[in-house]
Design a protein around this motif. Structure first.
Motif, short mmCIF file in Angstrom:
data_model
loop_
_atom_site.label_atom_id
_atom_site.label_comp_id
_atom_site.label_asym_id
_atom_site.label_seq_id
_atom_site.Cartn_x
_atom_site.Cartn_y
_atom_site.Cartn_z
N PHE A 192 0.82 -1.20 0.00
CA PHE A 192 0.00 0.00 0.00
C PHE A 192 0.86 1.26 0.00
N PHE A 193 0.27 2.34 -0.51
CA PHE A 193 0.90 3.66 -0.51
C PHE A 193 0.01 4.61 0.27
N SER A 194 0.60 5.32 1.22
CA SER A 194 -0.15 6.28 2.04
C SER A 194 0.18 7.70 1.62
N GLU A 195 -0.82 8.42 1.15
CA GLU A 195 -0.62 9.82 0.76
C GLU A 195 -0.19 10.67 1.96
N SER A 196 -0.65 10.30 3.15
CA SER A 196 -0.37 11.12 4.33
C SER A 196 1.04 10.92 4.87
N SER A 197 1.64 9.74 4.64
CA SER A 197 2.95 9.49 5.24
C SER A 197 4.06 9.26 4.23
N GLN A 198 3.73 9.22 2.93
CA GLN A 198 4.74 8.97 1.91
C GLN A 198 4.80 10.14 0.93
N SER A 199 5.98 10.39 0.43
CA SER A 199 6.22 11.55 -0.43
C SER A 199 5.89 11.24 -1.89
N ASP A 200 5.74 12.31 -2.67
CA ASP A 200 5.56 12.15 -4.12
C ASP A 200 6.78 11.47 -4.72
N GLU A 201 7.94 11.75 -4.17
CA GLU A 201 9.17 11.13 -4.67
C GLU A 201 9.12 9.61 -4.51
N THR A 202 8.63 9.16 -3.35
CA THR A 202 8.49 7.71 -3.12
C THR A 202 7.46 7.12 -4.05
N LYS A 203 6.36 7.83 -4.25
CA LYS A 203 5.31 7.36 -5.15
C LYS A 203 5.84 7.17 -6.56
N PHE A 204 6.54 8.17 -7.07
CA PHE A 204 7.08 8.08 -8.43
C PHE A 204 8.11 6.96 -8.54
N ALA A 205 8.90 6.77 -7.49
CA ALA A 205 9.91 5.71 -7.49
C ALA A 205 9.24 4.34 -7.55
N LYS A 206 8.15 4.18 -6.81
CA LYS A 206 7.43 2.90 -6.83
C LYS A 206 6.76 2.67 -8.19
N GLN A 207 6.18 3.70 -8.75
CA GLN A 207 5.58 3.56 -10.08
C GLN A 207 6.63 3.14 -11.11
N LYS A 208 7.78 3.79 -11.07
CA LYS A 208 8.86 3.47 -12.01
C LYS A 208 9.33 2.04 -11.83
N SER A 209 9.53 1.63 -10.58
CA SER A 209 10.00 0.29 -10.29
C SER A 209 8.99 -0.77 -10.74
N LEU A 210 7.73 -0.55 -10.41
CA LEU A 210 6.69 -1.52 -10.79
C LEU A 210 6.58 -1.64 -12.31
N LYS A 211 6.65 -0.52 -13.00
CA LYS A 211 6.57 -0.55 -14.46
C LYS A 211 7.74 -1.36 -15.04
N ASN A 212 8.92 -1.11 -14.52
CA ASN A 212 10.10 -1.81 -14.99
C ASN A 212 10.00 -3.32 -14.72
N ILE A 213 9.58 -3.68 -13.52
CA ILE A 213 9.48 -5.09 -13.15
C ILE A 213 8.37 -5.79 -13.93
N ALA A 214 7.24 -5.10 -14.13
CA ALA A 214 6.15 -5.69 -14.91
C ALA A 214 6.58 -5.96 -16.35
N GLU A 215 7.29 -5.01 -16.95
CA GLU A 215 7.75 -5.18 -18.33
C GLU A 215 8.77 -6.31 -18.45
N LYS A 216 9.73 -6.36 -17.52
CA LYS A 216 10.74 -7.43 -17.53
C LYS A 216 10.08 -8.79 -17.33
N SER A 217 9.11 -8.84 -16.43
CA SER A 217 8.45 -10.10 -16.12
C SER A 217 7.58 -10.58 -17.27
N PHE A 218 6.96 -9.65 -17.98
CA PHE A 218 6.15 -10.05 -19.14
C PHE A 218 7.05 -10.61 -20.25
#
Length: 280
Positions: free
Chosen positions: A9-35
């Motif tokens: 989970f991602f919490s808007e109240s306790s996590q930064s936009d920087e962390t959010k963007f980092a997670k989005q980038k990581s998930l996209k990369n891992i999803a593409e590699k895994s596919f």
């Protein structure tokens, strides 16, 4: 072929936009590699591959990003379930390995396929898994700071391969600062389940997921004829009745991908070679 991954989970109240963007980038990369991996491998092999990549990313609560229990030790759990064999394997509260999901995969070849604590560690040592205690010790203070300031979550992957086989894998580093030895849902069928009709991986509060039987309920309802959307809807209504906190990802045998959470926002990414979706 279809694939979906989650990273808790991602919490808007306790996590930064920087962390959010980092997670989005990581998930996209891992999803593409895994596919790409899925194109030439089974669903079971692919979910292990994807989860191992998630375990290697300290943004997520698994593998090297695992949280610390109240005694300052890291204990991890992971599991794998394959629709082709209808077998489940897992490790519970294993210590000092880099990729618990790889140990769970190795256990698929055994008669005794779910091991805990020292037994799981001994098995890992006997099968060539390197001790990872030094690396974990060096990162411990960094992990503790991240847990307090940001929070993280369990990781998982569900895949449907070109031969119609489904699989699910899930890995976690726990809630963080829990009682030593506490067991999560991740290495149980409540948190990770697959049959020939549906595969499901969960994240959230393990006690709630176990009480609700979330993953196995969803898969059983799809098996009994409910659509994947209705199976989720009914299961999450029952989760709400116990004030449960959980999210789940799933794919059915028809290739329908679905995800749902009881609270915003579950971190996920799905990919089928054409359409890519990621959490906002």
């Amino acid at each position: 072929m279809k694939l979906i991954i989650h990273g808790g989970f991602f919490s808007e109240s306790s996590q930064s936009d920087e962390t959010k963007f980092a997670k989005q980038k990581s998930l996209k990369n891992i999803a593409e590699k895994s596919f790409e991996f899925l194109k030439n491998h089974s669903a079971s092999e692919t979910v292990v591959f994807a989860v191992s990549l998630l375990e290697d990313d300290p943004l997520f609560n698994a593998g090297i990003g695992s949280q610390i229990q109240r005694d300052g030790k890291i204990r991890m759990s992971a599991s794998l379930m394959d629709s082709a064999t209808q077998k489940f394997s897992g490790v519970i509260n294993i210590q000092n390995v880099k990729n618990p999901v790889l140990v769970a995969k190795a256990l698929m070849n055994e008669d005794d396929r779910v091991l805990g604590d020292t037994g799981a560690k001994q098995y890992a040592e006997q099968h060539g898994f390197e001790d990872f205690s030094t690396e974990i010790s060096q990162r411990r203070s960094e992990y503790e700071a991240k847990v307090k300031s940001e929070g993280k979550g369990t990781v998982g992957c569900v895949a449907l391969d070109k031969d119609g086989r489904l699989a699910a894998a899930t890995s976690t580093g726990g809630k963080g600062f829990e009682l030593p030895g506490r067991i999560s849902d991740s290495a149980t069928v409540a948190g990770n389940f697959a049959n020939s009709y549906c595969a499901v991986s969960c994240t959230g509060v393990g006690e709630d997921i176990v009480s609700n039987g979330t993953a196995v309920k969803i898969a059983t309802r799809v098996t009994d004829g409910l659509s994947i959307q209705h199976a989720f809807q009914k299961t999450f209504i029952e989760l709400k009745e116990i004030d449960g906190f959980a999210g789940a990802i799933a794919i059915d045998h028809l290739g329908n991908i679905h995800h749902q959470e009881s609270h915003p926002t579950m971190v996920f990414a799905s990919y089928d070679g054409n359409e890519f979706r990621i959490f906002d």
